[in-house]
Scaffold this active site. Structure first.
Site, PDB file in Angstrom:
ATOM      1  N   SER A   1     -14.921  60.833  45.272  1.00 21.41           N
ATOM      2  CA  SER A   1     -13.496  60.523  44.557  1.00 21.41           C
ATOM      3  C   SER A   1     -12.580  59.726  45.431  1.00 21.41           C
ATOM      4  O   SER A   1     -12.660  59.710  46.753  1.00 21.41           O
ATOM      5  CB  SER A   1     -12.791  61.694  44.355  1.00 21.41           C
ATOM      6  OG  SER A   1     -12.319  62.557  45.258  1.00 21.41           O
ATOM      7  N   ASP A   2     -11.850  58.743  44.955  1.00 21.57           N
ATOM      8  CA  ASP A   2     -10.743  58.495  45.690  1.00 21.57           C
ATOM      9  C   ASP A   2      -9.959  59.754  46.003  1.00 21.57           C
ATOM     10  O   ASP A   2     -10.001  60.778  45.453  1.00 21.57           O
ATOM     11  CB  ASP A   2      -9.853  57.647  44.919  1.00 21.57           C
ATOM     12  CG  ASP A   2      -8.934  56.655  46.003  1.00 21.57           C
ATOM     13  OD1 ASP A   2      -8.669  56.957  47.005  1.00 21.57           O
ATOM     14  OD2 ASP A   2      -8.370  55.677  45.479  1.00 21.57           O
ATOM     15  N   TRP A   3      -9.053  59.829  47.200  1.00 20.06           N
ATOM     16  CA  TRP A   3      -8.422  60.828  47.611  1.00 20.06           C
ATOM     17  C   TRP A   3      -7.374  61.577  46.794  1.00 20.06           C
ATOM     18  O   TRP A   3      -6.376  60.964  46.582  1.00 20.06           O
ATOM     19  CB  TRP A   3      -7.917  60.616  48.967  1.00 20.06           C
ATOM     20  CG  TRP A   3      -8.819  60.765  50.069  1.00 20.06           C
ATOM     21  CD1 TRP A   3      -8.441  61.545  51.269  1.00 20.06           C
ATOM     22  CD2 TRP A   3     -10.030  60.326  50.498  1.00 20.06           C
ATOM     23  NE1 TRP A   3      -9.395  61.592  52.445  1.00 20.06           N
ATOM     24  CE2 TRP A   3     -10.485  60.838  51.725  1.00 20.06           C
ATOM     25  CE3 TRP A   3     -10.809  59.622  49.668  1.00 20.06           C
ATOM     26  CZ2 TRP A   3     -11.707  60.655  52.260  1.00 20.06           C
ATOM     27  CZ3 TRP A   3     -12.406  59.571  50.212  1.00 20.06           C
ATOM     28  CH2 TRP A   3     -12.643  59.939  51.351  1.00 20.06           C
ATOM     29  N   GLY A   4      -7.945  62.414  46.185  1.00 20.86           N
ATOM     30  CA  GLY A   4      -6.927  63.299  45.029  1.00 20.86           C
ATOM     31  C   GLY A   4      -7.269  62.966  43.660  1.00 20.86           C
ATOM     32  O   GLY A   4      -6.440  63.074  43.051  1.00 20.86           O
ATOM     33  N   ALA A   5      -8.304  62.122  43.417  1.00 18.82           N
ATOM     34  CA  ALA A   5      -8.462  61.400  41.904  1.00 18.82           C
ATOM     35  C   ALA A   5      -9.081  62.527  41.246  1.00 18.82           C
ATOM     36  O   ALA A   5      -8.898  62.297  40.086  1.00 18.82           O
ATOM     37  CB  ALA A   5      -9.219  60.125  42.266  1.00 18.82           C
TER      38      ALA A   5
END
Length: 431
Positions: free
Chosen positions: A237-241
């Site tokens: 994931s993108d960070w926090g996605a």
């Protein structure tokens, strides 16, 4: 990686011996930049770090994904927008190789890049770190960059999959795009990087695609990426996605980053126990993370080093090759550096350069050149005069300049703008 008394097992065999909670733990980060390690099971930790035009190395104590906190000095290569202007895949590969050497010297196993999204709006906050509005160019350079990086034993993370081309509502906006347009414009660069360069990881985007978050979009992450393109690496994931960990696992997202402080693993365990999520889906993702961690450990080189001066020279080469001269009246350029002459350098950015964007890819450079100093050093016989032309720290400066322009170039109170001083009235510059 494995203890002497521990037989080497495949990732799937290793995962089969783990508890449900351990499997779930493997599919989320341990802190900001590391994967979860299970030493007793022979599973090492993998370290990731921001890119893509330089290594933004932080520790977990002062970590962020916004470029607010500091990072260790690294070579700041010209961003993808400049690298793409060279139209040179070999040069992109050399930059990838240089980045890998810096990663190895710093103990980084996966560098988060390249960005191959399509530039569709000038307001996209990440345009500077994307290659092009052309999927052919973006794919060719992205694949070369990944090959150069991974040839040295550092993994890439091609991003942001997919259709991350605007800034407004980036975390939740839905990019509503018909399938033909997706396949002809937004997906080809990813397809080329995946099929030609085989990146260790693919990073999902924050946004939705046709109403479904990219982090839990089975059509993107499984049907297209794995089913059609044959990808067998890790989807991160993108960070926090990640919105819903169980749905993301079911869709094919293997690794949630950063740590969700136990929330993601707990959701995964509960989903398996309730029958909402098939345990096989969790097993597959955990096995992929194990394979990534082992590959990273196998390529680690604790004694690695790099030459900062050589990398700076490579960055200068990219900057030079990426510059585009639109007009050269009368063959004025190049100037003769040995000739006695007057040279006007106009613009604050010549003295205070804007050489990268902000956010997660903001690099602390090992060395920074500026145009004004370079001109002075390159033309010792010349008289060099500098004028900032505009301020960079006045929030109303643009509006004031626009108002003056609408008055037909008049200065304050309607008076004509003064002629520039004699030292600025040089060849090619007109008042």
């Amino acid at each position: 990686m494995n203890t002497p008394n521990q037989p080497t097992r495949t990732p799937s065999e290793t995962v089969a011996r783990l508890s449900l909670a351990e499997k779930a733990d493997l599919t989320t980060g341990a802190g900001w930049w590391h994967t979860t390690a299970l030493p007793d099971a022979g599973i090492p930790q993998c370290r990731l770090s921001d890119g893509p035009h330089g290594l933004r190395l932080q520790n977990d104590t002062h970590a962020d994904h916004l470029g607010i906190n500091g990072s260790a000095p690294a070579t700041c290569f010209p961003p993808a927008v400049t690298l793409a202007s060279t139209w040179d895949s070999d040069l992109a590969g050399r930059v990838g190789g240089a980045l890998a050497r810096e990663c190895l010297a710093r103990g980084v196993h996966v560098l988060l890049g390249p960005g191959v999204n399509i530039k569709r709006s000038p307001l996209c906050g990440r345009n500077f770190e994307y290659f092009s509005e052309d999927p052919l160019l973006g794919g060719a350079l992205g694949a070369a960059w990944v090959k150069g990086l991974q040839a040295q034993g550092v993994g890439a993370s091609v991003k942001h999959f997919a259709a991350n081309s605007q800034e407004s509502g980036r975390m939740s906006v839905s990019a509503d795009i018909d399938v033909r347009t997706l396949r002809e414009i937004y997906l080809p660069a990813f397809r080329r990087v995946v099929t030609e360069a085989e990146p260790w990881t693919v990073m999902c985007a924050y946004n939705r695609v046709n109403g479904v978050h990219a982090s839990q979009n089975p059509w993107l992450l499984t049907d297209v990426l794995r089913g059609e393109w044959g990808y067998d690496g890790v989807v991160v994931s993108d960070w926090g996605a990640v919105v819903d960990r169980a749905r993301a696992l079911a869709a094919g997202l293997d690794l949630e980053m950063p740590s969700s402080s136990g929330t993601g693993p707990a959701r995964a365990v509960a989903a398996v126990e309730s029958g909402e999520l098939a345990e096989e889906a969790l097993n597959r993702s955990a096995a992929r993370v194990v394979a990534l961690a082992r590959k990273a450990a196998a390529h680690a080189r604790p004694d690695a080093a790099y030459d900062p001066a050589a990398h700076h020279d490579l960055a200068r080469e990219v900057a030079t090759r990426g510059a585009v001269l639109l007009k050269n009246d009368g063959g004025l350029l190049p100037l003769d550096p040995a000739a006695p002459q007057h040279i006007a350098v106009i613009g604050e950015f010549a003295r205070t350069p804007r050489y990268q964007g902000e956010g997660s890819s903001r690099v602390t450079p090992t060395r920074l050149d500026d145009a004004l100093t370079s001109v002075i050093e390159a033309a010792p016989a010349a008289r060099v005069t500098f004028a900032p032309g505009f301020p960079v720290d006045a929030p109303d400066a643009d509006a004031a300049a626009l108002r003056e322009g609408r008055r037909g170039g008049a200065g304050r109170r309607g008076r004509p703008l003064p002629r520039p001083p004699a030292e600025l009235r040089v060849r090619g510059l007109r008042p």
